[in-house]
Design a protein around this motif. Structure first.
Motif, PDB file in Angstrom:
ATOM      1  N   PHE A  10      12.456  41.660  55.606  1.00 43.58           N
ATOM      2  CA  PHE A  10      13.149  41.450  54.340  1.00 43.58           C
ATOM      3  C   PHE A  10      14.667  41.548  54.518  1.00 43.58           C
ATOM      4  O   PHE A  10      15.150  42.103  55.510  1.00 43.58           O
ATOM      5  N   MET A  11      15.414  41.039  53.526  1.00 41.12           N
ATOM      6  CA  MET A  11      16.877  41.197  53.526  1.00 41.12           C
ATOM      7  C   MET A  11      17.221  42.672  53.655  1.00 41.12           C
ATOM      8  O   MET A  11      16.640  43.505  52.962  1.00 41.12           O
ATOM      9  N   GLY A  12      18.136  42.985  54.545  1.00 42.12           N
ATOM     10  CA  GLY A  12      18.559  44.371  54.710  1.00 42.12           C
ATOM     11  C   GLY A  12      17.666  45.202  55.611  1.00 42.12           C
ATOM     12  O   GLY A  12      17.900  46.401  55.774  1.00 42.12           O
ATOM     13  N   SER A  13      16.656  44.584  56.217  1.00 38.78           N
ATOM     14  CA  SER A  13      15.770  45.379  57.085  1.00 38.78           C
ATOM     15  C   SER A  13      16.415  45.655  58.445  1.00 38.78           C
ATOM     16  O   SER A  13      15.896  46.449  59.225  1.00 38.78           O
ATOM     17  N   LYS A 106      11.084  49.655  49.864  1.00 39.90           N
ATOM     18  CA  LYS A 106      11.917  49.110  48.787  1.00 39.90           C
ATOM     19  C   LYS A 106      13.209  49.937  48.595  1.00 39.90           C
ATOM     20  O   LYS A 106      14.300  49.377  48.512  1.00 39.90           O
ATOM     21  N   GLU A 107      13.085  51.252  48.585  1.00 40.29           N
ATOM     22  CA  GLU A 107      14.248  52.123  48.332  1.00 40.29           C
ATOM     23  C   GLU A 107      15.285  51.968  49.457  1.00 40.29           C
ATOM     24  O   GLU A 107      16.494  51.953  49.203  1.00 40.29           O
ATOM     25  N   THR A 108      14.793  51.867  50.672  1.00 40.44           N
ATOM     26  CA  THR A 108      15.698  51.706  51.827  1.00 40.44           C
ATOM     27  C   THR A 108      16.457  50.383  51.689  1.00 40.44           C
ATOM     28  O   THR A 108      17.678  50.319  51.871  1.00 40.44           O
ATOM     29  N   ILE A 109      15.727  49.346  51.343  1.00 39.03           N
ATOM     30  CA  ILE A 109      16.342  48.023  51.223  1.00 39.03           C
ATOM     31  C   ILE A 109      17.419  48.032  50.134  1.00 39.03           C
ATOM     32  O   ILE A 109      18.550  47.570  50.352  1.00 39.03           O
ATOM     33  N   ILE A 110      17.070  48.591  48.993  1.00 38.98           N
ATOM     34  CA  ILE A 110      18.026  48.596  47.875  1.00 38.98           C
ATOM     35  C   ILE A 110      19.307  49.322  48.279  1.00 38.98           C
ATOM     36  O   ILE A 110      20.417  48.836  48.042  1.00 38.98           O
ATOM     37  N   ASN A 111      19.162  50.462  48.946  1.00 36.15           N
ATOM     38  CA  ASN A 111      20.349  51.197  49.398  1.00 36.15           C
ATOM     39  C   ASN A 111      21.217  50.371  50.324  1.00 36.15           C
ATOM     40  O   ASN A 111      22.441  50.449  50.276  1.00 36.15           O
ATOM     41  N   ARG A 112      20.582  49.582  51.170  1.00 35.09           N
ATOM     42  CA  ARG A 112      21.349  48.835  52.177  1.00 35.09           C
ATOM     43  C   ARG A 112      22.004  47.572  51.623  1.00 35.09           C
ATOM     44  O   ARG A 112      22.996  47.111  52.168  1.00 35.09           O
ATOM     45  N   VAL A 113      21.440  46.986  50.560  1.00 29.54           N
ATOM     46  CA  VAL A 113      21.970  45.693  50.108  1.00 29.54           C
ATOM     47  C   VAL A 113      22.766  45.761  48.808  1.00 29.54           C
ATOM     48  O   VAL A 113      23.407  44.790  48.421  1.00 29.54           O
ATOM     49  N   ASP A 126      18.722  43.031  37.795  1.00 28.49           N
ATOM     50  CA  ASP A 126      17.538  43.849  38.048  1.00 28.49           C
ATOM     51  C   ASP A 126      17.191  43.806  39.543  1.00 28.49           C
ATOM     52  O   ASP A 126      16.201  43.199  39.954  1.00 28.49           O
ATOM     53  N   LEU A 127      18.055  44.469  40.338  1.00 27.79           N
ATOM     54  CA  LEU A 127      17.874  44.433  41.797  1.00 27.79           C
ATOM     55  C   LEU A 127      16.518  45.019  42.195  1.00 27.79           C
ATOM     56  O   LEU A 127      15.803  44.444  43.029  1.00 27.79           O
ATOM     57  N   GLU A 128      16.148  46.132  41.561  1.00 28.90           N
ATOM     58  CA  GLU A 128      14.896  46.783  41.932  1.00 28.90           C
ATOM     59  C   GLU A 128      13.698  45.865  41.660  1.00 28.90           C
ATOM     60  O   GLU A 128      12.805  45.712  42.507  1.00 28.90           O
ATOM     61  N   GLY A 129      13.700  45.231  40.488  1.00 28.00           N
ATOM     62  CA  GLY A 129      12.607  44.328  40.123  1.00 28.00           C
ATOM     63  C   GLY A 129      12.527  43.146  41.082  1.00 28.00           C
ATOM     64  O   GLY A 129      11.438  42.743  41.518  1.00 28.00           O
ATOM     65  N   ARG A 130      13.684  42.598  41.436  1.00 27.16           N
ATOM     66  CA  ARG A 130      13.707  41.433  42.333  1.00 27.16           C
ATOM     67  C   ARG A 130      13.195  41.808  43.723  1.00 27.16           C
ATOM     68  O   ARG A 130      12.384  41.104  44.320  1.00 27.16           O
ATOM     69  N   VAL A 131      13.678  42.945  44.255  1.00 21.26           N
ATOM     70  CA  VAL A 131      13.243  43.368  45.589  1.00 21.26           C
ATOM     71  C   VAL A 131      11.737  43.627  45.574  1.00 21.26           C
ATOM     72  O   VAL A 131      11.007  43.178  46.461  1.00 21.26           O
ATOM     73  N   ASN A 132      11.281  44.287  44.530  1.00 17.88           N
ATOM     74  CA  ASN A 132       9.867  44.602  44.402  1.00 17.88           C
ATOM     75  C   ASN A 132       9.000  43.346  44.414  1.00 17.88           C
ATOM     76  O   ASN A 132       8.033  43.237  45.172  1.00 17.88           O
ATOM     77  N   GLU A 149       4.859  45.514  64.660  1.00 20.51           N
ATOM     78  CA  GLU A 149       5.473  45.989  63.408  1.00 20.51           C
ATOM     79  C   GLU A 149       6.169  47.321  63.673  1.00 20.51           C
ATOM     80  O   GLU A 149       5.589  48.190  64.304  1.00 20.51           O
ATOM     81  N   ILE A 150       7.405  47.472  63.160  1.00 23.80           N
ATOM     82  CA  ILE A 150       8.120  48.745  63.334  1.00 23.80           C
ATOM     83  C   ILE A 150       8.530  49.261  61.951  1.00 23.80           C
ATOM     84  O   ILE A 150       9.197  48.545  61.202  1.00 23.80           O
ATOM     85  N   GLU A 151       8.166  50.502  61.654  1.00 25.48           N
ATOM     86  CA  GLU A 151       8.606  51.142  60.402  1.00 25.48           C
ATOM     87  C   GLU A 151      10.025  51.654  60.643  1.00 25.48           C
ATOM     88  O   GLU A 151      10.209  52.577  61.444  1.00 25.48           O
ATOM     89  N   THR A 152      10.997  51.091  59.955  1.00 23.57           N
ATOM     90  CA  THR A 152      12.396  51.388  60.312  1.00 23.57           C
ATOM     91  C   THR A 152      13.055  52.459  59.446  1.00 23.57           C
ATOM     92  O   THR A 152      14.163  52.889  59.754  1.00 23.57           O
ATOM     93  N   ASP A 153      12.400  52.854  58.351  1.00 20.16           N
ATOM     94  CA  ASP A 153      13.089  53.671  57.341  1.00 20.16           C
ATOM     95  C   ASP A 153      13.757  54.925  57.901  1.00 20.16           C
ATOM     96  O   ASP A 153      14.857  55.269  57.500  1.00 20.16           O
ATOM     97  N   ASP A 154      13.059  55.609  58.826  1.00 15.30           N
ATOM     98  CA  ASP A 154      13.602  56.875  59.303  1.00 15.30           C
ATOM     99  C   ASP A 154      14.151  56.771  60.726  1.00 15.30           C
ATOM    100  O   ASP A 154      14.297  57.785  61.423  1.00 15.30           O
ATOM    101  N   LEU A 155      14.430  55.557  61.161  1.00 15.32           N
ATOM    102  CA  LEU A 155      14.926  55.384  62.538  1.00 15.32           C
ATOM    103  C   LEU A 155      16.358  54.863  62.539  1.00 15.32           C
ATOM    104  O   LEU A 155      16.740  54.049  61.689  1.00 15.32           O
TER     105      LEU A 155
END
Ligand SMILES: Nc1ncnc2c1ncn2[C@@H]1O[C@H](COP(=O)(O)OP(=O)(O)OP(=O)(O)O)[C@@H](O)[C@H]1O
Ligand SMILES: O=C(O)C1=C[C@@H](O)[C@@H](O)[C@H](O)C1
Ligand SMILES: [Mg+2]
Length: 177
Positions: A10-13, A106-113, A126-132, A149-155
Protein backbone atom coordinates in the motif's frame (compact mmCIF):
# COMPACT_ATOMS: atom_id res chain seq x y z
CA UNK A 1 12.61 -16.73 -12.64
CA UNK A 2 14.92 -13.69 -12.85
CA UNK A 3 16.92 -12.62 -9.79
CA UNK A 4 15.11 -9.26 -9.40
CA UNK A 5 13.28 -8.27 -6.21
CA UNK A 6 9.92 -6.53 -6.61
CA UNK A 7 8.45 -4.61 -3.68
CA UNK A 8 4.67 -4.26 -3.53
CA UNK A 9 2.29 -2.85 -0.93
CA UNK A 10 0.00 0.00 0.00
CA UNK A 11 0.95 3.70 -0.25
CA UNK A 12 3.33 4.50 2.57
CA UNK A 13 4.31 0.89 3.24
CA UNK A 14 7.94 1.79 2.52
CA UNK A 15 8.52 0.41 -0.99
CA UNK A 16 10.57 3.38 -2.16
CA UNK A 17 12.55 3.94 1.06
CA UNK A 18 13.28 0.25 1.58
CA UNK A 19 13.93 -0.40 -2.11
CA UNK A 20 16.62 2.28 -2.44
CA UNK A 21 18.65 0.94 0.50
CA UNK A 22 18.03 -2.72 -0.33
CA UNK A 23 19.42 -2.15 -3.84
CA UNK A 24 22.49 -0.50 -2.34
CA UNK A 25 23.03 -3.38 0.10
CA UNK A 26 22.87 -5.97 -2.69
CA UNK A 27 24.69 -3.82 -5.28
CA UNK A 28 21.57 -4.13 -7.44
CA UNK A 29 20.16 -1.47 -9.76
CA UNK A 30 17.22 0.48 -8.27
CA UNK A 31 14.04 1.15 -10.26
CA UNK A 32 10.94 2.93 -8.88
CA UNK A 33 7.98 2.66 -11.26
CA UNK A 34 6.46 5.96 -10.04
CA UNK A 35 9.74 7.83 -10.53
CA UNK A 36 10.32 6.25 -13.97
CA UNK A 37 6.80 7.14 -15.16
CA UNK A 38 7.19 10.73 -13.95
CA UNK A 39 10.56 10.99 -15.66
CA UNK A 40 9.43 9.47 -18.98
CA UNK A 41 6.29 11.60 -19.14
CA UNK A 42 7.91 14.72 -17.72
CA UNK A 43 4.92 15.08 -15.42
CA UNK A 44 4.22 14.47 -11.72
CA UNK A 45 1.81 11.62 -10.98
CA UNK A 46 -0.76 13.98 -9.48
CA UNK A 47 -0.70 15.96 -12.75
CA UNK A 48 -1.09 12.78 -14.85
CA UNK A 49 -4.16 11.88 -12.77
CA UNK A 50 -5.55 15.44 -13.15
CA UNK A 51 -5.02 15.76 -16.87
CA UNK A 52 -5.50 12.20 -18.21
CA UNK A 53 -7.22 10.32 -15.36
CA UNK A 54 -6.38 7.21 -13.37
CA UNK A 55 -6.96 4.65 -16.16
CA UNK A 56 -4.36 6.35 -18.34
CA UNK A 57 -1.86 6.18 -15.45
CA UNK A 58 -2.66 2.46 -15.01
CA UNK A 59 -1.93 1.90 -18.72
CA UNK A 60 1.43 3.63 -18.28
CA UNK A 61 2.22 1.38 -15.31
CA UNK A 62 1.28 -1.85 -17.10
CA UNK A 63 3.25 -0.92 -20.22
CA UNK A 64 6.24 0.04 -18.13
CA UNK A 65 6.47 -3.27 -16.25
CA UNK A 66 5.73 -5.35 -19.38
CA UNK A 67 8.72 -3.77 -21.07
CA UNK A 68 11.01 -4.76 -18.20
CA UNK A 69 10.50 -8.50 -18.78
CA UNK A 70 13.67 -10.09 -20.28
CA UNK A 71 15.42 -6.71 -20.09
CA UNK A 72 16.50 -6.40 -16.49
CA UNK A 73 18.32 -8.47 -13.93
CA UNK A 74 19.88 -7.89 -10.51
CA UNK A 75 17.45 -5.04 -9.86
CA UNK A 76 15.19 -3.95 -7.02
CA UNK A 77 11.90 -2.63 -8.39
CA UNK A 78 9.70 -0.53 -6.09
CA UNK A 79 6.19 -0.37 -7.49
CA UNK A 80 3.30 2.08 -7.23
CA UNK A 81 0.77 1.06 -4.57
CA UNK A 82 -1.98 0.19 -7.06
CA UNK A 83 0.09 -1.77 -9.56
CA UNK A 84 -0.69 -5.38 -8.48
CA UNK A 85 -4.43 -4.71 -8.50
CA UNK A 86 -5.04 -4.45 -12.23
CA UNK A 87 -5.88 -7.74 -13.91
CA UNK A 88 -2.80 -9.33 -15.49
CA UNK A 89 -0.21 -7.27 -13.60
CA UNK A 90 0.22 -9.87 -10.90
CA UNK A 91 1.53 -12.42 -13.43
CA UNK A 92 3.90 -9.85 -14.97
CA UNK A 93 5.32 -8.94 -11.55
CA UNK A 94 5.86 -12.60 -10.61
CA UNK A 95 7.58 -13.21 -13.93
CA UNK A 96 9.95 -10.34 -13.17
CA UNK A 97 11.32 -11.94 -10.00
CA UNK A 98 10.79 -12.51 -6.29
CA UNK A 99 7.82 -10.42 -5.15
CA UNK A 100 7.88 -9.06 -1.58
CA UNK A 101 4.74 -7.62 0.03
CA UNK A 102 5.54 -4.91 2.59
CA UNK A 103 2.54 -5.17 4.89
CA UNK A 104 1.48 -2.30 7.13
CA UNK A 105 -1.51 -1.70 9.37
CA UNK A 106 -3.99 1.06 8.60
CA UNK A 107 -2.77 3.20 11.55
CA UNK A 108 0.86 2.91 10.43
CA UNK A 109 -0.05 3.94 6.90
CA UNK A 110 -2.09 6.93 8.01
CA UNK A 111 0.77 8.18 10.19
CA UNK A 112 3.21 7.92 7.31
CA UNK A 113 1.12 9.56 4.58
CA UNK A 114 -0.93 12.19 6.39
CA UNK A 115 1.50 15.10 5.83
CA UNK A 116 2.20 14.24 2.19
CA UNK A 117 0.03 15.68 -0.59
CA UNK A 118 1.67 13.85 -3.52
CA UNK A 119 -0.72 10.87 -3.60
CA UNK A 120 -3.85 11.78 -5.59
CA UNK A 121 -5.94 8.91 -4.21
CA UNK A 122 -5.39 10.13 -0.65
CA UNK A 123 -6.46 13.74 -1.16
CA UNK A 124 -9.67 13.46 0.85
CA UNK A 125 -11.19 14.78 4.08
CA UNK A 126 -11.74 11.21 5.19
CA UNK A 127 -8.22 9.77 5.06
CA UNK A 128 -9.03 6.95 7.46
CA UNK A 129 -12.10 5.85 5.48
CA UNK A 130 -10.20 5.97 2.19
CA UNK A 131 -7.22 3.98 3.50
CA UNK A 132 -9.57 1.46 5.07
CA UNK A 133 -11.63 0.82 1.96
CA UNK A 134 -8.67 0.77 -0.46
CA UNK A 135 -6.67 -1.53 1.80
CA UNK A 136 -9.56 -3.99 2.11
CA UNK A 137 -10.05 -3.93 -1.65
CA UNK A 138 -6.36 -4.42 -2.42
CA UNK A 139 -5.19 -6.85 0.25
CA UNK A 140 -6.20 -9.98 -1.76
CA UNK A 141 -4.21 -8.79 -4.81
CA UNK A 142 -1.12 -8.07 -2.71
CA UNK A 143 -1.30 -11.50 -1.08
CA UNK A 144 -1.88 -13.36 -4.35
CA UNK A 145 1.03 -11.59 -6.03
CA UNK A 146 3.65 -11.98 -3.29
CA UNK A 147 6.14 -14.79 -2.80
CA UNK A 148 7.19 -13.27 0.56
CA UNK A 149 5.23 -11.17 3.09
CA UNK A 150 6.88 -8.92 5.70
CA UNK A 151 4.99 -7.27 8.58
CA UNK A 152 6.68 -3.87 8.68
CA UNK A 153 4.83 -2.01 11.44
CA UNK A 154 7.36 -2.60 14.20
CA UNK A 155 10.51 -2.83 12.09
CA UNK A 156 13.03 -0.17 11.12
CA UNK A 157 13.99 0.14 7.47
CA UNK A 158 17.28 -1.71 8.09
CA UNK A 159 15.47 -4.52 9.92
CA UNK A 160 13.10 -4.87 6.95
CA UNK A 161 16.08 -5.07 4.61
CA UNK A 162 17.73 -7.83 6.69
CA UNK A 163 14.47 -9.77 6.75
CA UNK A 164 14.06 -9.48 2.95
CA UNK A 165 17.68 -10.47 2.28
CA UNK A 166 17.38 -13.55 4.53
CA UNK A 167 14.21 -14.82 2.87
CA UNK A 168 15.42 -13.87 -0.63
CA UNK A 169 18.68 -15.79 -0.24
CA UNK A 170 16.75 -18.85 1.00
CA UNK A 171 14.59 -18.70 -2.15
CA UNK A 172 17.58 -18.19 -4.41
CA UNK A 173 19.29 -21.27 -2.93
CA UNK A 174 16.16 -23.37 -3.30
CA UNK A 175 15.27 -22.25 -6.83
CA UNK A 176 18.77 -21.83 -8.26
CA UNK A 177 18.00 -18.27 -9.41
N1 LIG B 1 9.75 0.92 8.42
C1 LIG B 1 9.61 2.24 8.46
N2 LIG B 1 9.82 2.90 9.60
C2 LIG B 1 9.67 4.24 9.68
N3 LIG B 1 9.29 5.03 8.64
C3 LIG B 1 9.08 4.44 7.47
C4 LIG B 1 9.23 3.01 7.30
N4 LIG B 1 8.93 2.71 6.02
C5 LIG B 1 8.61 3.87 5.42
N5 LIG B 1 8.71 4.90 6.27
C6 LIG B 1 8.41 6.33 5.97
O1 LIG B 1 7.09 6.39 5.42
C7 LIG B 1 7.00 7.33 4.36
C8 LIG B 1 6.45 6.65 3.11
O2 LIG B 1 7.40 5.70 2.63
P1 LIG B 1 7.61 5.39 1.08
O3 LIG B 1 7.52 6.64 0.27
O4 LIG B 1 8.87 4.60 0.96
O5 LIG B 1 6.33 4.51 0.77
P2 LIG B 1 5.88 3.85 -0.60
O6 LIG B 1 5.46 2.48 -0.26
O7 LIG B 1 6.95 3.99 -1.63
O8 LIG B 1 4.58 4.71 -1.01
P3 LIG B 1 3.94 4.94 -2.49
O9 LIG B 1 3.14 3.72 -2.86
O10 LIG B 1 3.01 6.10 -2.31
O11 LIG B 1 5.03 5.21 -3.45
C9 LIG B 1 8.40 7.90 4.19
O12 LIG B 1 8.47 9.13 4.86
C10 LIG B 1 9.31 6.87 4.86
O13 LIG B 1 10.48 7.44 5.39
O1 LIG C 1 -1.78 3.22 -4.47
C1 LIG C 1 -1.92 3.84 -5.55
O2 LIG C 1 -2.89 3.66 -6.29
C2 LIG C 1 -0.88 4.79 -5.94
C3 LIG C 1 0.32 4.78 -5.27
C4 LIG C 1 1.46 5.63 -5.65
O3 LIG C 1 2.65 4.87 -5.52
C5 LIG C 1 1.32 6.14 -7.08
O4 LIG C 1 1.53 5.09 -8.01
C6 LIG C 1 -0.04 6.75 -7.30
O5 LIG C 1 -0.18 7.82 -6.41
C7 LIG C 1 -1.17 5.72 -7.07
MG1 LIG D 1 6.96 4.81 -3.55
Amino acid sequence: MADNIILIGFMGSGKTSVGKLLAKSLSFQFIDTDEEIEEKNKMKISKIFDVYGEEYFRDLETNYIKNLIHHIQSSVISTGGGLPVREGNSEILRELGVVVYLKARKETIINRVKEDDTRPLLQTDDLEGRVNSLLTLREPSYRETAHIEIETDDLSISEIISEIMGQYHDMVKKDNL
